[in-house]
Design a protein around this motif. Structure first.
Motif, PDB file in Angstrom:
ATOM      1  N   ASP A   1       0.836  -1.205   0.000  1.00  0.00           N
ATOM      2  CA  ASP A   1       0.000   0.000   0.000  1.00  0.00           C
ATOM      3  C   ASP A   1       0.876   1.262   0.000  1.00  0.00           C
ATOM      4  OD1 ASP A   1       0.945  -0.812   2.584  1.00  0.00           O
ATOM      5  OD2 ASP A   1      -0.290   0.782   3.423  1.00  0.00           O
ATOM      6  N   PRO A   2       0.276   2.422  -0.230  1.00  0.00           N
ATOM      7  CA  PRO A   2       1.061   3.661  -0.276  1.00  0.00           C
ATOM      8  C   PRO A   2       1.784   3.973   1.045  1.00  0.00           C
ATOM      9  CG  PRO A   2      -1.113   4.008  -1.242  1.00  0.00           C
ATOM     10  CD  PRO A   2      -1.118   2.636  -0.655  1.00  0.00           C
ATOM     11  N   MET A   3       1.182   3.611   2.194  1.00  0.00           N
ATOM     12  CA  MET A   3       1.847   3.910   3.463  1.00  0.00           C
ATOM     13  C   MET A   3       3.125   3.082   3.621  1.00  0.00           C
ATOM     14  SD  MET A   3       1.595   6.064   5.787  1.00  0.00           S
ATOM     15  CE  MET A   3       0.003   6.760   6.115  1.00  0.00           C
ATOM     16  N   SER A   4       3.080   1.825   3.148  1.00  0.00           N
ATOM     17  CA  SER A   4       4.307   1.011   3.155  1.00  0.00           C
ATOM     18  C   SER A   4       5.364   1.652   2.258  1.00  0.00           C
ATOM     19  CB  SER A   4       4.001  -0.413   2.681  1.00  0.00           C
ATOM     20  OG  SER A   4       3.156  -1.079   3.597  1.00  0.00           O
ATOM     21  N   ASP A   5       4.939   2.173   1.096  1.00  0.00           N
ATOM     22  CA  ASP A   5       5.880   2.850   0.186  1.00  0.00           C
ATOM     23  C   ASP A   5       6.522   4.050   0.877  1.00  0.00           C
ATOM     24  OD1 ASP A   5       5.166   1.104  -1.829  1.00  0.00           O
ATOM     25  OD2 ASP A   5       3.781   2.504  -2.807  1.00  0.00           O
ATOM     26  N   GLU A   6       5.700   4.808   1.595  1.00  0.00           N
ATOM     27  CA  GLU A   6       6.231   6.005   2.271  1.00  0.00           C
ATOM     28  C   GLU A   6       7.221   5.625   3.360  1.00  0.00           C
ATOM     29  OE1 GLU A   6       3.565   9.090   3.677  1.00  0.00           O
ATOM     30  OE2 GLU A   6       2.180   8.616   2.068  1.00  0.00           O
ATOM     31  N   MET A   7       6.911   4.537   4.067  1.00  0.00           N
ATOM     32  CA  MET A   7       7.818   4.097   5.132  1.00  0.00           C
ATOM     33  C   MET A   7       9.166   3.687   4.530  1.00  0.00           C
ATOM     34  SD  MET A   7       7.321   1.166   8.035  1.00  0.00           S
ATOM     35  CE  MET A   7       5.771   1.718   8.680  1.00  0.00           C
ATOM     36  N   LEU A   8       9.122   2.949   3.440  1.00  0.00           N
ATOM     37  CA  LEU A   8      10.366   2.531   2.777  1.00  0.00           C
ATOM     38  C   LEU A   8      11.168   3.739   2.296  1.00  0.00           C
ATOM     39  CD1 LEU A   8       9.124  -0.500   0.699  1.00  0.00           C
ATOM     40  CD2 LEU A   8      10.851  -0.568   2.496  1.00  0.00           C
ATOM     41  N   ALA A   9      10.460   4.728   1.773  1.00  0.00           N
ATOM     42  CA  ALA A   9      11.148   5.928   1.275  1.00  0.00           C
ATOM     43  C   ALA A   9      11.836   6.653   2.430  1.00  0.00           C
ATOM     44  CB  ALA A   9      10.148   6.848   0.575  1.00  0.00           C
ATOM     45  N   MET A  10      11.145   6.725   3.593  1.00  0.00           N
ATOM     46  CA  MET A  10      11.738   7.371   4.767  1.00  0.00           C
ATOM     47  C   MET A  10      13.016   6.628   5.193  1.00  0.00           C
ATOM     48  SD  MET A  10      12.037   6.675   8.277  1.00  0.00           S
ATOM     49  CE  MET A  10      10.879   5.325   8.431  1.00  0.00           C
ATOM     50  N   MET A  11      12.952   5.290   5.185  1.00  0.00           N
ATOM     51  CA  MET A  11      14.128   4.502   5.593  1.00  0.00           C
ATOM     52  C   MET A  11      15.296   4.749   4.646  1.00  0.00           C
ATOM     53  SD  MET A  11      12.372   0.864   6.599  1.00  0.00           S
ATOM     54  CE  MET A  11      11.261   0.719   7.995  1.00  0.00           C
ATOM     55  N   SER A  12      15.020   4.686   3.353  1.00  0.00           N
ATOM     56  CA  SER A  12      16.088   4.894   2.363  1.00  0.00           C
ATOM     57  C   SER A  12      16.702   6.275   2.523  1.00  0.00           C
ATOM     58  CB  SER A  12      15.552   4.777   0.942  1.00  0.00           C
ATOM     59  OG  SER A  12      15.035   3.509   0.748  1.00  0.00           O
ATOM     60  N   LYS A  13      15.858   7.272   2.740  1.00  0.00           N
ATOM     61  CA  LYS A  13      16.344   8.648   2.887  1.00  0.00           C
ATOM     62  C   LYS A  13      17.272   8.758   4.100  1.00  0.00           C
ATOM     63  CE  LYS A  13      14.639  13.356   2.778  1.00  0.00           C
ATOM     64  NZ  LYS A  13      13.947  14.001   3.891  1.00  0.00           N
ATOM     65  N   ALA A  14      16.985   7.940   5.130  1.00  0.00           N
ATOM     66  CA  ALA A  14      17.828   7.965   6.335  1.00  0.00           C
ATOM     67  C   ALA A  14      19.108   7.150   6.154  1.00  0.00           C
ATOM     68  CB  ALA A  14      17.031   7.439   7.531  1.00  0.00           C
ATOM     69  N   GLY A  15      19.262   6.513   4.995  1.00  0.00           N
ATOM     70  CA  GLY A  15      20.480   5.721   4.756  1.00  0.00           C
ATOM     71  C   GLY A  15      20.391   4.302   5.285  1.00  0.00           C
ATOM     72  N   ILE A  16      19.167   3.865   5.575  1.00  0.00           N
ATOM     73  CA  ILE A  16      18.956   2.507   6.105  1.00  0.00           C
ATOM     74  C   ILE A  16      18.524   1.592   4.956  1.00  0.00           C
ATOM     75  CG2 ILE A  16      17.498   1.143   7.672  1.00  0.00           C
ATOM     76  CD1 ILE A  16      17.531   3.709   9.487  1.00  0.00           C
ATOM     77  N   GLY A  17      19.218   0.475   4.800  1.00  0.00           N
ATOM     78  CA  GLY A  17      18.964  -0.440   3.685  1.00  0.00           C
ATOM     79  C   GLY A  17      17.607  -1.116   3.818  1.00  0.00           C
TER      80      GLY A  17
END
Ligand code: ADP
Length: 303
Positions: free
Chosen positions: A57-73
């Motif tokens: 879902d879109p909320m899962s996408d947003e969570m993944l984007a936040m993690m990537s932005k923080a440098g977390i794989g």
């Protein structure tokens, strides 16, 4: 030389009050908070990966984007069609925070359902971190799968770090909760319990009793956090006490233990002594509790 850190658990959507009936959306969860502080404190030649399951879902996408932005794989995170992340709401009443959870159907409950995927992620890592909350959200077969992979990792000489983070509301039975926390500790080479929780749930009269109990379970390194009273380290037959760093203002204690763990482990992995690492963990935790929210801007942290 760097290495690979893997944190296993659940990151949730966080809703907090923003005035006028508006809710602010954030993301947090104990093992994710520790990954955040690991990423903030470790040098760039270390990778930090999060292991969980999310939906499509879109909320899962947003969570993944936040993690990537923080440098977390995020490459180990499985996406489960039709599922969504867990969610919690923080309500303030007379200055006290209460938490309401919607997590019974969260995708993260399935994080250990694919044993081969889990094994590959653990084998690709040097240090693996999990918590009593990770265990508390899983079905009993999934707990067995996760713990057997972690025991393999421990036996092969990897560092397996465990924060018991005892949360009775995740468990339907107290005896099962305590037995499963003990099984988690047996699979670990380093445990980071909070004395307050251990006293209430295991009945430990003092910090020394908590230390002794985890050594008996076969954990070589025990790090007991005791809020403003500091930390007791027990390893290699030595016991050391490291004081807390005085907090000028305690604004929000959310994530004190998670951020301590991140500050501590990051230094321990990069050559500091356990006492030096604990002093850094304490400095990180004091900074975090001086600000609102579980995840503070890495730029605010002590170097
Ligand atoms: P948890 O949040 O997991 O219950 P603790 O309350 O033991 O964990 O806190 C973790 C760490 O945060 C402590 O070891 C200490 O370094 C720091 N800490 C927590 N509360 C305070 C406080 N009031 N003053 C200074 N440091 C604190």
């Amino acid at each position: 030389m760097g290495g690979k850190f893997l944190s296993i658990g659940e990151c949730m959507v966080e809703l907090s009050q923003a005035g006028d009936g508006l809710l602010r959306r954030g993301f947090a969860g104990d093992t994710f908070n520790t990954a955040w502080y690991m990423r903030a404190c470790l040098p760039a030649d270390w990778s930090v990966d999060y292991f969980t399951a999310l939906g499509d879902d879109p909320m899962s996408d947003e969570m993944l984007a936040m993690m990537s932005k923080a440098g977390i794989g995020t490459s180990q995170i499985r996406r489960i069609p039709g599922k969504t992340p867990g969610l919690y709401l923080i309500t303030l009443k007379d200055g006290e925070r209460t938490f309401s959870y919607w997590r019974d159907t969260a995708a993260a409950k399935k994080l250990a359902d694919d044993a081969n995927h889990l094994r590959a992620a653990i084998e690709a890592s040097d240090i693996i971190y999990f918590s009593g909350i990770t265990l508390g959200i899983l079905a009993s077969e999934a707990i067995d799968t996760l713990l057997s992979e972690l025991r393999r990792a421990k036996a092969s000489g990897k560092i397996v770090a465990f924060d018991p983070n005892i949360r009775p509301r995740l468990w339907s039975d107290k005896d099962v909760m305590l037995k499963t926390i003990e099984a988690g500790a047996r699979a670990a080479s380093l445990v980071l319990p909070s004395f307050d929780d251990e006293k209430v749930h295991f009945g430990d009269p003092d910090v020394a009793a908590t230390v002794a109990r985890y050594h008996v379970l076969g954990v070589p390194t025990v790090v007991v956090k005791d809020g403003p009273n500091g930390v007791t380290l027990s390893f290699d037959g030595k016991v050391e006490h490291v004081p807390a760093v005085e907090a000028k203002a305690v604004v929000d204690t959310t994530s004190a233990g998670d951020s301590f763990n991140g500050g501590f482990l990051s230094r321990l992995l990069t050559g500091a002594t356990p006492a030096e690492a604990a002093a850094h963990g304490a400095a990180v935790a004091t900074t975090v509790i001086g600000h609102h929210g579980a995840l503070i801007d890495p730029g605010l942290l002590p170097v």
